[in-house]
Design an enzyme around this catalytic site. Structure first.
Site, PDB file in Angstrom:
ATOM      1  N   GLY A  10       0.838  -1.207   0.000  1.00 28.77           N
ATOM      2  CA  GLY A  10       0.000   0.000   0.000  1.00 28.77           C
ATOM      3  C   GLY A  10       0.867   1.248   0.000  1.00 28.77           C
ATOM      4  O   GLY A  10       1.856   1.325   0.732  1.00 28.77           O
ATOM      5  N   ARG A  78       1.108  -5.108  -5.315  1.00 31.48           N
ATOM      6  CA  ARG A  78       1.239  -6.336  -4.520  1.00 31.48           C
ATOM      7  C   ARG A  78       1.359  -7.447  -5.557  1.00 31.48           C
ATOM      8  O   ARG A  78       0.484  -7.592  -6.404  1.00 31.48           O
ATOM      9  CB  ARG A  78       0.021  -6.545  -3.628  1.00 31.48           C
ATOM     10  CG  ARG A  78      -0.282  -5.345  -2.699  1.00 31.48           C
ATOM     11  CD  ARG A  78      -1.355  -5.721  -1.692  1.00 31.48           C
ATOM     12  NE  ARG A  78      -2.050  -4.571  -1.136  1.00 31.48           N
ATOM     13  CZ  ARG A  78      -1.649  -3.879  -0.071  1.00 31.48           C
ATOM     14  NH1 ARG A  78      -0.551  -4.208   0.537  1.00 31.48           N
ATOM     15  NH2 ARG A  78      -2.350  -2.872   0.386  1.00 31.48           N
ATOM     16  N   ASP A 109       5.084  -4.785   6.170  1.00 27.95           N
ATOM     17  CA  ASP A 109       5.527  -6.136   6.550  1.00 27.95           C
ATOM     18  C   ASP A 109       5.610  -7.088   5.358  1.00 27.95           C
ATOM     19  O   ASP A 109       6.554  -7.878   5.246  1.00 27.95           O
ATOM     20  CB  ASP A 109       4.646  -6.708   7.669  1.00 27.95           C
ATOM     21  CG  ASP A 109       3.200  -6.892   7.256  1.00 27.95           C
ATOM     22  OD1 ASP A 109       2.719  -6.077   6.447  1.00 27.95           O
ATOM     23  OD2 ASP A 109       2.541  -7.831   7.726  1.00 27.95           O
ATOM     24  N   THR A 132       4.329   2.611   5.447  1.00 26.12           N
ATOM     25  CA  THR A 132       2.949   2.117   5.589  1.00 26.12           C
ATOM     26  C   THR A 132       2.214   3.037   6.537  1.00 26.12           C
ATOM     27  O   THR A 132       2.776   3.452   7.557  1.00 26.12           O
ATOM     28  CB  THR A 132       2.894   0.672   6.126  1.00 26.12           C
ATOM     29  OG1 THR A 132       1.542   0.394   6.560  1.00 26.12           O
ATOM     30  CG2 THR A 132       3.810   0.432   7.315  1.00 26.12           C
ATOM     31  N   ASP A 134      -0.041   2.167   8.486  1.00 21.21           N
ATOM     32  CA  ASP A 134      -0.568   1.411   9.633  1.00 21.21           C
ATOM     33  C   ASP A 134       0.230   1.556  10.930  1.00 21.21           C
ATOM     34  O   ASP A 134      -0.279   1.256  12.009  1.00 21.21           O
ATOM     35  CB  ASP A 134      -0.653  -0.086   9.277  1.00 21.21           C
ATOM     36  CG  ASP A 134      -1.773  -0.382   8.296  1.00 21.21           C
ATOM     37  OD1 ASP A 134      -2.493   0.553   7.914  1.00 21.21           O
ATOM     38  OD2 ASP A 134      -1.920  -1.554   7.904  1.00 21.21           O
ATOM     39  N   ASP A 136       2.522  -0.380  12.046  1.00 18.29           N
ATOM     40  CA  ASP A 136       2.456  -1.702  12.687  1.00 18.29           C
ATOM     41  C   ASP A 136       3.792  -2.444  12.648  1.00 18.29           C
ATOM     42  O   ASP A 136       3.819  -3.667  12.776  1.00 18.29           O
ATOM     43  CB  ASP A 136       1.355  -2.554  12.016  1.00 18.29           C
ATOM     44  CG  ASP A 136       1.576  -2.709  10.513  1.00 18.29           C
ATOM     45  OD1 ASP A 136       2.468  -2.038   9.955  1.00 18.29           O
ATOM     46  OD2 ASP A 136       0.847  -3.505   9.892  1.00 18.29           O
ATOM     47  N   ARG A 178      -5.065  -2.508   9.039  1.00 15.61           N
ATOM     48  CA  ARG A 178      -5.526  -3.888   8.791  1.00 15.61           C
ATOM     49  C   ARG A 178      -5.571  -4.729  10.057  1.00 15.61           C
ATOM     50  O   ARG A 178      -6.546  -5.412  10.321  1.00 15.61           O
ATOM     51  CB  ARG A 178      -4.589  -4.522   7.772  1.00 15.61           C
ATOM     52  CG  ARG A 178      -5.203  -5.590   6.951  1.00 15.61           C
ATOM     53  CD  ARG A 178      -4.168  -6.306   6.130  1.00 15.61           C
ATOM     54  NE  ARG A 178      -3.206  -5.402   5.532  1.00 15.61           N
ATOM     55  CZ  ARG A 178      -2.939  -5.325   4.238  1.00 15.61           C
ATOM     56  NH1 ARG A 178      -3.599  -6.085   3.407  1.00 15.61           N
ATOM     57  NH2 ARG A 178      -2.023  -4.512   3.779  1.00 15.61           N
TER      58      ARG A 178
END
Ligand code: F6P
Length: 329
Positions: A10, A78, A109, A132, A134, A136, A178
Site C-alpha cells: 500500500g 502487490r 511487513d 505504511t 498502519d 504496525d 488492517r
C-alpha cells in the site's frame, strides 16, 4: 555500487520524500540508483524508471520537488508472482543481470517478508524503509505515512463533528489499520472522540452502550466512535447494527474513510522521517549492512532485522487508551 530502490504494498504519504532521500544520498556518495517501478512485480517485469531524456539511471533532477506529493512516483503493487519461489529466483537473476548490488525496498511487513525471501536466492545487500500508514512495524516509533493518515482522519472527524453536533447524532467512523489500532487511537485522541474500538482492546457493545447512556445524561449532544477496520468485532457498519439493536441512545450514521487516508501531501513529520530514513538506509548499505529495516526509535536511527519488524504485534501504548477514556468524560 548500483542501488535499486522501489515501493511495494500500500502506498503511504512520504514515500516520494524517501525516494528523493535515497537518490540524493546515494548520488552524493558517488553511487548509482536504479528506480524500479511497481514494486516486486516491476522487478520481475524489468520495469525501471527512465528519465524524460531517456537516461535509465536516476539523477538528482529525477526526484526534484517530489517531497510534497503523496503516492509514489515509482508506483507500487502487490505481486502474486513474487510470492512464489520461482518468482523470487527470477527476481534474483534479474538483479544480477542488471548489475544491481543492493536494494532499498520501501513498504510494510509484506515488503519485508519479500526481502527475506529474496535474500535466500540473492546475495546483494537489502535495507528497507518502513512505508505504511498502519504504524504496525516493530523497530520504529512511527512508520512513514502514519502521521499524514492520522492528520487526514482527524480533519474528517472534525468536519463530521460539526454535523453531528447540529443533528445531535453519533457517528461511527471507520479508519484503516488492517491489524492495528494505531490510526484509530491517535485519531480518536487528536479529534476528541468519545470511543475508540481497536483490535488491541476488547470491544464490548454493552459496555459502550452504558458509556453512551452516561454521556447522554451528562449533556453530550454528539458522539464520535472511531473504529479500526481490523477491530475484532467487525467494522463500523457491524458495530452500528449491534449498538442500534440493543438501544443506542443517539441516532447514528456510519462513515468509512478508507483509501482517503492513503493520499495527500505528507505532513512535515513524515517528510523529515522519510528523509532521515532514506539517507540512513543508503549509509547502512554502504557500511556493509543488510537484512534489516531502517527505523527511528526514541529519536535515534536504528536497524532492526526484517523478521523482528513483523514477528510480533506492535502494541499500542496502554496509557493512551486510558487517556482517551479520561478525556471522553
Ligand atoms: O497496509 C496499509 C493499508 O492501507 C491497510 O490499512 C489496509 O487494510 C490495506 O492497506 C488496504 O489495501 P488495498 O490498497 O490493497 O485495498
Amino acid at each position: 555500487m548500483r542501488i535499486g530502490v522501489f515501493c511495494s504494498g500500500g502506498d503511504a504519504p512520504g514515500m516520494n520524500a524517501c525516494l528523493r532521500s535515497v537518490v540524493r544520498s546515494a548520488l552524493s556518495a558517488g553511487h548509482e540508483v536504479v528506480g524500479i517501478r511497481r514494486g516486486y512485480q516491476g522487478l520481475l517485469d524489468e520495469d525501471s524508471y527512465v528519465n524524460p531524456d531517456g537516461k535509465p539511471l536516476m539523477t538528482l533532477r529525477s526526484v526534484s520537488g517530489i517531497s510534497r506529493y503523496g503516492g509514489t512516483m515509482l508506483h507500487t503493487s502487490r505481486s502474486d508472482e513474487f510470492r512464489t519461489e520461482a518468482g523470487q529466483k527470477k527476481a534474483a537473476a534479474i538483479l544480477c543481470k542488471h548489475g544491481i548490488d543492493a536494494l532499498i525496498p520501501i513498504g510494510g511487513d509484506g515488503t519485508f517478508r519479500g526481502a527475506v525471501a529474496l535474500a535466500q536466492h540473492w546475495d546483494g545487500r537489502i535495507i528497507g524503509c518502513p512505508g505504511t500508514i498502519d504504524n504496525d512495524l516493530i523497530g520504529t516509533d512511527f512508520t512513514i505515512g502514519f502521521a499524514t493518515a492520522v492528520q487526514t482522519a482527524v480533519e474528517a472527524v472534525d468536519k463530521l463533528r460539526d454535523t453531528a453536533e447540529s443533528h445531535e447524532r453519533m457517528f461511527l467512523v471507520e479508519v484503516m489499520g488492517r491489524h492495528s489500532g494505531y490510526i484509530a487511537l491517535h485519531t480518536a485522541l487528536a479529534a476528541g472522540a468519545e470511543v475508540a474500538c481497536i483490535p488491541e482492546t476488547q470491544t464490548d457493545v454493552h459496555r459502550i452502550l452504558d458509556q453512551l447512556k452516561i454521556l447522554k445524561a451528562r449533556g453530550k449532544h454528539s458522539i464520535m466512535v472511531i473504529v479500526a477496520e481490523g477491530d475484532e468485532e467487525g467494522g463500523a457498519e457491524k458495530l452500528n447494527q449491534d449498538l442500534c439493536a440493543i438501544g443506542c441512545p443517539f441516532p447514528t450514521r456510519v462513515v468509512i474513510l478508507g483509501h482517503l487516508q492513503r493520499g495527500g501531501s505528507p505532513v512535515t513529520g513524515d517528510r523529515i522521517l522519510s528523509t532521515r530514513l532514506g539517507d540512513f538506509a543508503v549509509r547502512s548499505i554502504l557500511g556493509g549492512r543488510t537484512g534489516a529495516m531502517a527505523g527511528e526509535f526514541r529519536g535515534e536511527l536504528l536497524l532492526t532485522p526484517f523478521p523482528e519488524t513483523y514477528s510480533a504485534h506492535k502494541a499500542v501504548p496502554p496509557e493512551l487508551v486510558a487517556l482517551l477514556e479520561t478525556m471522553a468524560e
